[in-house]
Design a protein around this motif. Structure first.
Motif, PDB file in Angstrom:
ATOM      1  N   LEU A   1      80.220  47.322  44.501  1.00  0.00           N
ATOM      2  CA  LEU A   1      80.872  48.318  44.760  1.00  0.00           C
ATOM      3  C   LEU A   1      81.436  48.192  46.081  1.00  0.00           C
ATOM      4  CD1 LEU A   1      82.935  50.746  43.558  1.00  0.00           C
ATOM      5  CD2 LEU A   1      80.600  52.226  44.705  1.00  0.00           C
ATOM      6  N   ARG A   2      80.607  47.415  47.067  1.00  0.00           N
ATOM      7  CA  ARG A   2      81.201  48.105  48.336  1.00  0.00           C
ATOM      8  C   ARG A   2      82.293  46.726  48.388  1.00  0.00           C
ATOM      9  NH1 ARG A   2      77.089  46.702  52.741  1.00  0.00           N
ATOM     10  NH2 ARG A   2      75.648  46.041  50.276  1.00  0.00           N
ATOM     11  N   LYS A   3      81.929  45.275  48.433  1.00  0.00           N
ATOM     12  CA  LYS A   3      82.626  44.388  48.166  1.00  0.00           C
ATOM     13  C   LYS A   3      84.185  44.550  47.612  1.00  0.00           C
ATOM     14  CE  LYS A   3      79.487  40.632  49.060  1.00  0.00           C
ATOM     15  NZ  LYS A   3      78.334  39.329  48.559  1.00  0.00           N
ATOM     16  N   ILE A   4      84.090  44.842  46.221  1.00  0.00           N
ATOM     17  CA  ILE A   4      85.396  44.495  45.943  1.00  0.00           C
ATOM     18  C   ILE A   4      86.276  45.828  45.228  1.00  0.00           C
ATOM     19  CG2 ILE A   4      84.481  42.969  44.279  1.00  0.00           C
ATOM     20  CD1 ILE A   4      83.797  45.082  42.389  1.00  0.00           C
ATOM     21  N   GLY A   5      85.889  47.382  45.969  1.00  0.00           N
ATOM     22  CA  GLY A   5      86.329  48.473  45.878  1.00  0.00           C
ATOM     23  C   GLY A   5      86.088  49.062  44.284  1.00  0.00           C
ATOM     24  N   ILE A   6      86.494  50.443  44.308  1.00  0.00           N
ATOM     25  CA  ILE A   6      86.166  51.198  43.077  1.00  0.00           C
ATOM     26  C   ILE A   6      87.046  50.569  41.908  1.00  0.00           C
ATOM     27  CG2 ILE A   6      87.704  52.950  44.193  1.00  0.00           C
ATOM     28  CD1 ILE A   6      84.187  53.704  42.593  1.00  0.00           C
ATOM     29  N   LYS A   7      88.328  50.708  42.581  1.00  0.00           N
ATOM     30  CA  LYS A   7      89.043  50.110  40.827  1.00  0.00           C
ATOM     31  C   LYS A   7      88.453  48.855  41.019  1.00  0.00           C
ATOM     32  CE  LYS A   7      94.226  49.417  40.537  1.00  0.00           C
ATOM     33  NZ  LYS A   7      95.345  48.684  40.884  1.00  0.00           N
ATOM     34  N   GLU A   8      88.469  48.173  41.329  1.00  0.00           N
ATOM     35  CA  GLU A   8      87.921  46.365  40.646  1.00  0.00           C
ATOM     36  C   GLU A   8      86.377  46.288  39.925  1.00  0.00           C
ATOM     37  OE1 GLU A   8      88.167  42.975  39.116  1.00  0.00           O
ATOM     38  OE2 GLU A   8      89.490  43.781  40.475  1.00  0.00           O
ATOM     39  N   TYR A   9      85.397  47.504  40.932  1.00  0.00           N
ATOM     40  CA  TYR A   9      84.990  47.592  39.873  1.00  0.00           C
ATOM     41  C   TYR A   9      84.973  48.747  38.683  1.00  0.00           C
ATOM     42  CZ  TYR A   9      80.005  50.861  39.773  1.00  0.00           C
ATOM     43  OH  TYR A   9      78.671  51.161  39.032  1.00  0.00           O
TER      44      TYR A   9
END
Length: 68
Positions: free
Chosen positions: A11-19
């Protein structure tokens, strides 16, 4: 399903939208290196270091369902 630590790290690496996109389309969260895309718009990713064996590569399909 992934562990809580792995999920939070992704989640920290890809962000909330991609998550949210990954949870809806593949049911798991993954972070990795973009490798290539094909003529249909599908995106190919790889993460050899942090993923489990035989789960190191995955595809983000452009369309969720094929409609001929």
């Amino acid at each position: 399903m992934s562990t809580i630590m792995r999920t939070l790290r992704n989640l920290r690496k890809i962000g909330i939208k991609e998550y949210a996109h990954q949870l809806q389309n593949i049911g798991d969260t993954k972070a990795g290196t973009y490798i290539a895309s094909d003529s249909y718009g599908n995106k190919y990713y790889e993460n050899i270091v942090e993923e489990l064996p035989l789960r190191t590569r995955w595809v983000d399909y452009k369309q969720q369902e094929y409609d001929p």
